[in-house]
Design a protein around this motif. Sequence first.
Motif, PDB file in Angstrom:
ATOM      1  N   THR A  63       0.830  -1.216   0.000  1.00 51.26           N
ATOM      2  CA  THR A  63       0.000   0.000   0.000  1.00 51.26           C
ATOM      3  C   THR A  63       0.859   1.259   0.000  1.00 51.26           C
ATOM      4  OG1 THR A  63      -0.114  -0.066   2.424  1.00 51.26           O
ATOM      5  CG2 THR A  63      -1.874  -1.173   1.201  1.00 51.26           C
ATOM      6  N   ARG A  64       2.169   1.084   0.097  1.00 48.63           N
ATOM      7  CA  ARG A  64       3.062   2.235   0.092  1.00 48.63           C
ATOM      8  C   ARG A  64       3.213   2.787  -1.324  1.00 48.63           C
ATOM      9  NH1 ARG A  64       8.021   0.195   4.030  1.00 48.63           N
ATOM     10  NH2 ARG A  64       6.736  -0.201   5.896  1.00 48.63           N
ATOM     11  N   ARG A  65       3.148   4.089  -1.406  1.00 47.87           N
ATOM     12  CA  ARG A  65       3.176   4.727  -2.714  1.00 47.87           C
ATOM     13  C   ARG A  65       4.502   4.522  -3.425  1.00 47.87           C
ATOM     14  NH1 ARG A  65       1.876  11.150  -3.948  1.00 47.87           N
ATOM     15  NH2 ARG A  65       2.015  10.967  -6.245  1.00 47.87           N
ATOM     16  N   TRP A  66       5.613   4.686  -2.697  1.00 49.77           N
ATOM     17  CA  TRP A  66       6.919   4.569  -3.324  1.00 49.77           C
ATOM     18  C   TRP A  66       7.177   3.156  -3.825  1.00 49.77           C
ATOM     19  CZ3 TRP A  66      10.844   1.334  -1.835  1.00 49.77           C
ATOM     20  CH2 TRP A  66      10.744   0.756  -0.568  1.00 49.77           C
ATOM     21  N   VAL A  67       6.628   2.166  -3.095  1.00 50.23           N
ATOM     22  CA  VAL A  67       6.793   0.779  -3.533  1.00 50.23           C
ATOM     23  C   VAL A  67       6.035   0.546  -4.835  1.00 50.23           C
ATOM     24  CG1 VAL A  67       6.347  -1.637  -2.965  1.00 50.23           C
ATOM     25  CG2 VAL A  67       7.180  -0.071  -1.195  1.00 50.23           C
ATOM     26  N   ARG A  68       4.811   1.072  -4.903  1.00 52.66           N
ATOM     27  CA  ARG A  68       4.008   0.908  -6.113  1.00 52.66           C
ATOM     28  C   ARG A  68       4.645   1.621  -7.306  1.00 52.66           C
ATOM     29  NH1 ARG A  68      -2.469   1.070  -4.847  1.00 52.66           N
ATOM     30  NH2 ARG A  68      -2.553  -0.913  -3.685  1.00 52.66           N
ATOM     31  N   LEU A  69       5.166   2.810  -7.072  1.00 48.10           N
ATOM     32  CA  LEU A  69       5.821   3.543  -8.165  1.00 48.10           C
ATOM     33  C   LEU A  69       7.069   2.810  -8.653  1.00 48.10           C
ATOM     34  CD1 LEU A  69       5.510   7.239  -6.902  1.00 48.10           C
ATOM     35  CD2 LEU A  69       4.233   6.134  -8.769  1.00 48.10           C
ATOM     36  N   THR A  70       7.820   2.258  -7.724  1.00 43.09           N
ATOM     37  CA  THR A  70       9.017   1.497  -8.095  1.00 43.09           C
ATOM     38  C   THR A  70       8.644   0.254  -8.889  1.00 43.09           C
ATOM     39  OG1 THR A  70      10.144   2.266  -6.095  1.00 43.09           O
ATOM     40  CG2 THR A  70      11.088   0.372  -7.236  1.00 43.09           C
ATOM     41  N   ALA A  71       7.550  -0.416  -8.468  1.00 44.25           N
ATOM     42  CA  ALA A  71       7.102  -1.614  -9.175  1.00 44.25           C
ATOM     43  C   ALA A  71       6.724  -1.292 -10.617  1.00 44.25           C
ATOM     44  CB  ALA A  71       5.906  -2.229  -8.441  1.00 44.25           C
ATOM     45  N   VAL A  72       6.090  -0.156 -10.832  1.00 43.55           N
ATOM     46  CA  VAL A  72       5.731   0.258 -12.192  1.00 43.55           C
ATOM     47  C   VAL A  72       6.961   0.689 -12.978  1.00 43.55           C
ATOM     48  CG1 VAL A  72       4.442   1.949 -13.542  1.00 43.55           C
ATOM     49  CG2 VAL A  72       3.392   0.921 -11.520  1.00 43.55           C
ATOM     50  N   ALA A  73       7.911   1.318 -12.308  1.00 42.86           N
ATOM     51  CA  ALA A  73       9.085   1.851 -12.995  1.00 42.86           C
ATOM     52  C   ALA A  73      10.025   0.754 -13.494  1.00 42.86           C
ATOM     53  CB  ALA A  73       9.845   2.796 -12.068  1.00 42.86           C
ATOM     54  N   ILE A  74      10.065  -0.384 -12.816  1.00 41.83           N
ATOM     55  CA  ILE A  74      11.036  -1.427 -13.174  1.00 41.83           C
ATOM     56  C   ILE A  74      10.834  -1.926 -14.602  1.00 41.83           C
ATOM     57  CG2 ILE A  74      11.731  -3.804 -12.690  1.00 41.83           C
ATOM     58  CD1 ILE A  74      11.512  -3.154  -9.734  1.00 41.83           C
TER      59      ILE A  74
END
Length: 214
Positions: A63-74
């Motif tokens: 649910t963490r925003r930075w984790v979700r953004l990193t997952a999309v960025a990879i």
Amino acid sequence: MLLVIGAGLAVLAVLVHYEFMRIYGDVSGTAFEGLTWGMTAGPSGLAFGLVAVVAVIGWMLSTRRWVRLTAVAIPVLMLIGMFAVTPAALGHRLEVQFDSTPQCVIEGTEEPMATADRESQQAFDSISHIGHFSGGGMSGVGGCTRGFALSGDVDVLQHYRAALPAAGWEVVEDDGRHLRAHRDGRAFDVMPCPGGGVVWGRRRRRPLVRTGKA
């Protein structure tokens, strides 16, 4: 942990894509075309799918925003990396697997094919060529054919219309789809194809002379 695994798989996928394009890439295509071809015909598409699955799982579990953004960025960064290494891979393939002139002479070839290959090579060496020549083609007593690939939109026949007379060849046939020239008992043919063309060097056939009583 999933992000670390995804990042590691992404780096590995970029390296696999580079090696695949270095060995099998189309040197006549652009970097974007190479990436598209690698994604559809090579292992790059499978690798992207695997990284995308890991990224989606990481995005759903956190649910963490930075984790979700990193997952999309990879996976996005993986595609950018593949695109960036494609020109280098194609350039390496050009340097290692292609020549600037057709190569017909092969060590160990027996006669009379060896003589025919040498004569074809002499014909090819006397002409200024364009494109990138691979070792693929046919060789025999009838001459030597070699294919070439082109990078970009180049008028093949227009090049040889100027190069052949400059090298002392006489153009004897030019129908807009095929060109033939003669010089010193040798013949040279060139025909454009999608993404490149084919050249043929050989000894010129002498006309048949019939003798006898009328």
